[in-house]
Scaffold this active site. Structure first.
Site, PDB file in Angstrom:
ATOM      1  N   ASP A 192       0.875  -1.165   0.000  1.00 11.48           N
ATOM      2  CA  ASP A 192       0.000   0.000   0.000  1.00 11.48           C
ATOM      3  C   ASP A 192       0.923   1.229   0.000  1.00 11.48           C
ATOM      4  O   ASP A 192       2.132   1.093   0.235  1.00 11.48           O
ATOM      5  CB  ASP A 192      -0.887  -0.044   1.251  1.00 11.48           C
ATOM      6  CG  ASP A 192      -1.641   1.248   1.485  1.00 11.48           C
ATOM      7  OD1 ASP A 192      -2.363   1.672   0.574  1.00 11.48           O
ATOM      8  OD2 ASP A 192      -1.476   1.839   2.572  1.00 11.48           O
ATOM      9  N   ASP A 231      -0.087   5.061   1.164  1.00 17.16           N
ATOM     10  CA  ASP A 231      -0.286   6.056   2.216  1.00 17.16           C
ATOM     11  C   ASP A 231      -0.241   5.428   3.602  1.00 17.16           C
ATOM     12  O   ASP A 231      -0.992   4.489   3.895  1.00 17.16           O
ATOM     13  CB  ASP A 231      -1.616   6.786   1.998  1.00 17.16           C
ATOM     14  CG  ASP A 231      -1.651   7.489   0.648  1.00 17.16           C
ATOM     15  OD1 ASP A 231      -0.721   8.265   0.374  1.00 17.16           O
ATOM     16  OD2 ASP A 231      -2.593   7.233  -0.133  1.00 17.16           O
TER      17      ASP A 231
END
Length: 237
Positions: free
Chosen positions: A69, A71
């Site tokens: 991922d 953020d």
């Protein structure tokens, strides 16, 4: 008689002062509540792992596809999101549905994002192994993006290992990352959110939690380890 009275008064005053002092010492303080050994030893039953332990667990295994991922996992990107909220919807999270925000975020605002140290260690390890590295984000897709270059530059990812960022987007009631983890045949997926871990589990692969920084704009903070997944120590930065 007067001397006796004065002496008794002095004794009473001394007793009162001593009692008051003892009361001040023994009374619990809300400002400084203190602690005890039992409280200090109390820990949540979390499966903690280190980057070195993850690397060791992969010894002897051939190169594979791994995913991250973005953020709060590899980038502390709250500065961009904070600016987006102030610019487009100060009183709500509606900015997350505004294409103008995503155009800014995906085309330059990550210059204000801080690469996380744990991500450096993990990516370096996977590059040494010869693994293929993917980034799968819930950000909305835009016509152009500079996120891929920013990540490749920040983490020194060779072109042979780097893949363009996958913008899975966000759809209510749907984990949009699942199809990409399956399509790219990823064997490990790292993330900070519950959706990251459940996406990996839905695909039958190894989901490893990275801690979200306490000062992230993305609240509430998730309960790391709630699914029994591995959680990397000291991964909040």
């Amino acid at each position: 008689m007067k001397k006796i009275t004065l002496a008794l008064s002095a004794v009473c005053l001394l007793f009162t002062l001593n009692h008051s002092a003892n009361a001040l010492v023994s009374s619990p303080s809300t400002l400084n509540p203190g602690t005890n050994v039992a409280k200090l030893a109390e820990q949540a039953p979390v499966h903690w792992v280190s980057v070195a332990q993850i690397e060791n667990s992969l010894t002897g295994r051939p190169p594979m596809a791994v995913g991250f991922d973005i953020d709060d996992t590899v980038l502390f990107s709250s500065p961009g999101f904070w600016r987006g909220k102030k610019t487009y919807s100060p009183d709500s999270d509606d900015y997350l549905k505004n294409p103008a925000f995503w155009e800014k975020m995906n085309n330059g605002w990550d210059e204000f994002s801080i690469p996380k140290e744990v991500a450096r260690q993990l990516i370096d390890m996977h590059v040494r192994r010869g693994d293929s590295i993917y980034f799968v984000t819930g950000r909305s897709q835009t016509k152009t993006e500079t996120v891929s270059k920013t990540l490749a530059d920040n983490f020194h990812i060779p072109a042979a290992n780097m893949n363009p960022v996958i913008f899975a987007g966000d759809k209510p009631g749907q984990n949009t990352k699942v199809q990409w983890l399956q399509e790219k045949n990823m064997r490990i997926f790292y993330g900070d959110s519950d959706n990251d871990i459940t996406a990996a589990r839905d695909c039958g692969i190894r989901g490893i939690r990275i801690l979200r920084a306490a000062n992230s704009t993305y609240k509430p903070l998730p309960q790391a380890g709630a699914f029994g997944e591995e959680v990397i120590v000291n991964s909040e930065y």
